[in-house]
Design an enzyme around this catalytic site. Sequence first.
Site, PDB file in Angstrom:
ATOM      1  N   HIS A  44      39.200  38.898  36.835  1.00 42.30           N
ATOM      2  CA  HIS A  44      39.489  39.103  38.108  1.00 42.30           C
ATOM      3  C   HIS A  44      40.464  39.547  38.522  1.00 42.30           C
ATOM      4  CE1 HIS A  44      41.347  35.726  36.271  1.00 42.30           C
ATOM      5  NE2 HIS A  44      42.048  35.811  37.566  1.00 42.30           N
TER       6      HIS A  44
ATOM      7  N   HIS B 267      44.934  41.469  41.984  1.00 44.08           N
ATOM      8  CA  HIS B 267      43.815  41.156  42.439  1.00 44.08           C
ATOM      9  C   HIS B 267      43.153  40.167  42.501  1.00 44.08           C
ATOM     10  CE1 HIS B 267      43.286  35.777  41.477  1.00 44.08           C
ATOM     11  NE2 HIS B 267      43.681  35.479  40.469  1.00 44.08           N
TER      12      HIS B 267
END
Lengths: 164, 88
Positions: free
Chosen positions: A67, A82
């Site tokens: 992620h 992110h």
Amino acid sequence: MFGIFKKSTNELIVNAPVSGTVKSLKKVNDQVFSEEMIGPGLAIIPEEGKVYGPFDGKVKVSFPTGHAFGIEAKNKVEILIHIGVDTVELNGKGFNKKVESGHKVDTSKELCDFDLSFVKHKAKASDVIVVATNESIKDYKLEKIAHEGNKIKHGQPLFKLVKK
Amino acid sequence: MATSLKVKIIDPVGLHARPASVVVQKASKFKSDIEIHASGKKGNLKSIMGVLSLAVKKGAEVEIIAKGPDEKEAIEEIKKTMKENKLI
């Protein structure tokens, strides 16, 4: 010839890693990003779950959960991408990462693909946050190219770092 | 010289972006050089990428080493910050 060389070390264009709508970092529901604790940048509300490289660079950090990615440019500027807010809690579910630390990337290279509706429903937000780390941009100034509300396609300029 | 701190990471997701950025911000306030050692690798504790690239997991033992004029204060403050952020 020298003009081109100078330009590439004095300016770095950071392109959108995903397609979607540009959002101000201040509106991201996470203090770490809204208060620019890692650094300045922009966020994108994604319209599809495909994340690409922001420029010609190298993967410095590839989170095992897929992620988040840290990409370093040739001029040593570091960008953290992110995906989502609090998505670390999903423990990798919904993410399919395609690169590892040390891999070379560019805007045509996919870093990861993720299940957008899963992340939208299970995480705090699906915002893809793109920030330049404070410590790597000490000699640079960030200039936004795209602005809040703009629709953007991956590979299109998002912001740039210009040498002070 | 040098002052060091050995701790075990208790955060279930390890040393991830949120607590790491708080620790990096705190470390950056000090004049001393501060390193974090984990699993045989080391990183600059003043660099978020340096810390995140170590991919420190829950249960990992890390050592923080500060060298410089304010090393003792730096270690104390970093220890406090890590506790406040439930890292240790």
